[in-house]
Scaffold this motif. Structure first.
Motif, PDB file in Angstrom:
ATOM      1  N   UNK A   1       4.021  -1.438   0.450  1.00 42.63           N
ATOM      2  CA  UNK A   1       3.028  -2.156  -0.359  1.00 42.63           C
ATOM      3  C   UNK A   1       2.709  -3.507   0.262  1.00 42.63           C
ATOM      4  N   UNK A   2       3.737  -4.209   0.729  1.00 40.24           N
ATOM      5  CA  UNK A   2       3.510  -5.535   1.301  1.00 40.24           C
ATOM      6  C   UNK A   2       2.615  -5.456   2.538  1.00 40.24           C
ATOM      7  N   UNK A   3       2.861  -4.463   3.405  1.00 38.45           N
ATOM      8  CA  UNK A   3       2.058  -4.343   4.626  1.00 38.45           C
ATOM      9  C   UNK A   3       0.585  -4.143   4.289  1.00 38.45           C
ATOM     10  N   UNK A   4       0.302  -3.295   3.298  1.00 38.57           N
ATOM     11  CA  UNK A   4      -1.091  -3.025   2.946  1.00 38.57           C
ATOM     12  C   UNK A   4      -1.757  -4.248   2.318  1.00 38.57           C
ATOM     13  N   UNK A   5      -1.071  -4.901   1.375  1.00 38.10           N
ATOM     14  CA  UNK A   5      -1.679  -6.038   0.691  1.00 38.10           C
ATOM     15  C   UNK A   5      -1.812  -7.252   1.609  1.00 38.10           C
ATOM     16  N   UNK A   6      -0.800  -7.492   2.431  1.00 37.76           N
ATOM     17  CA  UNK A   6      -0.882  -8.609   3.382  1.00 37.76           C
ATOM     18  C   UNK A   6      -1.989  -8.342   4.409  1.00 37.76           C
ATOM     19  N   UNK A   7      -2.073  -7.089   4.856  1.00 37.65           N
ATOM     20  CA  UNK A   7      -3.132  -6.738   5.804  1.00 37.65           C
ATOM     21  C   UNK A   7      -4.509  -6.955   5.203  1.00 37.65           C
ATOM     22  N   UNK A   8      -4.657  -6.578   3.932  1.00 39.63           N
ATOM     23  CA  UNK A   8      -5.933  -6.782   3.249  1.00 39.63           C
ATOM     24  C   UNK A   8      -6.247  -8.271   3.136  1.00 39.63           C
ATOM     25  N   UNK A   9      -5.229  -9.075   2.834  1.00 38.09           N
ATOM     26  CA  UNK A   9      -5.443 -10.527   2.739  1.00 38.09           C
ATOM     27  C   UNK A   9      -5.930 -11.089   4.074  1.00 38.09           C
ATOM     28  N   UNK A  10      -5.353 -10.629   5.165  1.00 40.03           N
ATOM     29  CA  UNK A  10      -5.773 -11.104   6.491  1.00 40.03           C
ATOM     30  C   UNK A  10      -7.208 -10.669   6.787  1.00 40.03           C
ATOM     31  N   UNK A  11      -7.545  -9.427   6.424  1.00 37.07           N
ATOM     32  CA  UNK A  11      -8.917  -8.946   6.636  1.00 37.07           C
ATOM     33  C   UNK A  11      -9.924  -9.819   5.868  1.00 37.07           C
ATOM     34  N   UNK A  12      -9.597 -10.104   4.606  1.00 37.01           N
ATOM     35  CA  UNK A  12     -10.498 -10.910   3.790  1.00 37.01           C
ATOM     36  C   UNK A  12     -10.547 -12.363   4.255  1.00 37.01           C
ATOM     37  N   UNK A  13      -9.406 -12.876   4.745  1.00 40.19           N
ATOM     38  CA  UNK A  13      -9.390 -14.245   5.275  1.00 40.19           C
ATOM     39  C   UNK A  13     -10.309 -14.362   6.485  1.00 40.19           C
TER      40      UNK A  13
ATOM     41  N   UNK B   1     -11.990  -8.866  11.099  1.00 44.03           N
ATOM     42  CA  UNK B   1     -11.199  -8.405   9.963  1.00 44.03           C
ATOM     43  C   UNK B   1     -10.272  -7.256  10.295  1.00 44.03           C
ATOM     44  N   UNK B   2     -10.759  -6.296  11.084  1.00 46.16           N
ATOM     45  CA  UNK B   2      -9.931  -5.136  11.425  1.00 46.16           C
ATOM     46  C   UNK B   2      -8.724  -5.548  12.268  1.00 46.16           C
ATOM     47  N   UNK B   3      -8.955  -6.425  13.245  1.00 48.01           N
ATOM     48  CA  UNK B   3      -7.857  -6.880  14.095  1.00 48.01           C
ATOM     49  C   UNK B   3      -6.855  -7.702  13.297  1.00 48.01           C
ATOM     50  N   UNK B   4      -7.340  -8.515  12.366  1.00 45.17           N
ATOM     51  CA  UNK B   4      -6.451  -9.324  11.529  1.00 45.17           C
ATOM     52  C   UNK B   4      -5.596  -8.430  10.648  1.00 45.17           C
ATOM     53  N   UNK B   5      -6.220  -7.404  10.081  1.00 46.95           N
ATOM     54  CA  UNK B   5      -5.497  -6.435   9.246  1.00 46.95           C
ATOM     55  C   UNK B   5      -4.376  -5.771  10.041  1.00 46.95           C
ATOM     56  N   UNK B   6      -4.706  -5.283  11.227  1.00 50.57           N
ATOM     57  CA  UNK B   6      -3.711  -4.580  12.041  1.00 50.57           C
ATOM     58  C   UNK B   6      -2.612  -5.527  12.518  1.00 50.57           C
ATOM     59  N   UNK B   7      -2.986  -6.751  12.879  1.00 46.32           N
ATOM     60  CA  UNK B   7      -1.986  -7.707  13.362  1.00 46.32           C
ATOM     61  C   UNK B   7      -0.983  -8.046  12.263  1.00 46.32           C
TER      62      UNK B   7
END
Length: 211
Positions: free
Chosen positions: A76-88, A182-188
């Motif tokens: 759950x953390x990986x998905x939500x943190x990744x989403x936060x990075x994408x939106x940031x 956004x995609x790269x931020x999500x994956x990173x």
């Protein structure tokens, strides 16, 4: 200003004053925190509802995550943190991204030092990404996850070599956000959380030592 018993107890758990398995006694907490017993009782009930505390007979103890719960948490953390990075990357203001870059540069001075200082800096960095997402519901859910991290013994940043790797991963996250990718931020960020989970598993298995 009235002290918030709930926030004080959370801070004590996050700071390691109370660790998983420790028993929390209402009267002792009230004395230690300098508040009356009523707000402490209400705070304990709230923390039990949030599964931060569990019953042991008539007592409440700080919960501990078993292997399956740990795995579920990191998914759950990986998905939500990744989403936060994408939106940031999409919605973060230039000033917020400048602050993220500054945090990474300043945190380099902590490498090889006190793991607890590194852990606090890490939480600050992630919180800045959450805020830069400009999604209040996501920030709220990530706040709950951050609290659950207090139920883990120690920090993965205390593992040998992990602090330097984590800093490199932070660099990659910020670089992607700066590029508005956004995609790269999500994956990173997902890779960063995955590496943290892997490190914790290696520590639990005795393959890695803590400083």
């Amino acid at each position: 200003m009235q002290k918030d018993a709930y926030s004080l107890i959370i801070a004590a758990i996050e700071g390691g004053t109370y660790k998983p398995g420790d028993r929390l006694v209402e009267s002792e907490l009230a004395e230690r925190l300098g508040v009356s017993r009523t707000p402490v009782r209400e705070a304990l009930q709230r923390l039990e509802t949030q599964s931060m505390l569990v019953r042991d007979g008539r007592s409440l103890i700080v919960a501990a995550l078993d292997h399956n719960q740990l795995a579920e948490f990191y998914v759950v953390r990986a998905e939500l943190e990744g989403l936060a990075a994408r939106l940031a990357a999409r919605h973060g203001r230039d000033e917020e991204i400048i602050v993220l870059r500054r945090m990474v540069e300043e945190d380099k001075s902590l490498l090889g030092g006190d793991p607890q200082l590194l852990s606090r800096a890490n939480r600050r960095f992630h919180k800045q990404i959450h805020l830069a997402s400009h999604n209040r519901f996501l920030v709220q859910q990530l706040g709950l996850l951050q609290r659950s991290m207090a139920l883990m013994a120690g920090t993965s940043l205390a593992a040998e070599g992990r602090d330097g790797d984590a800093m490199t991963e932070h660099e990659a996250i910020v670089t992607a956000i700066e590029a508005r990718d956004g995609d790269a931020a999500y994956e990173a960020l997902r890779r960063h959380i995955s590496r943290a989970f892997e490190t914790r598993l290696l520590v639990d298995a005795g393959e890695l030592k803590l400083r």
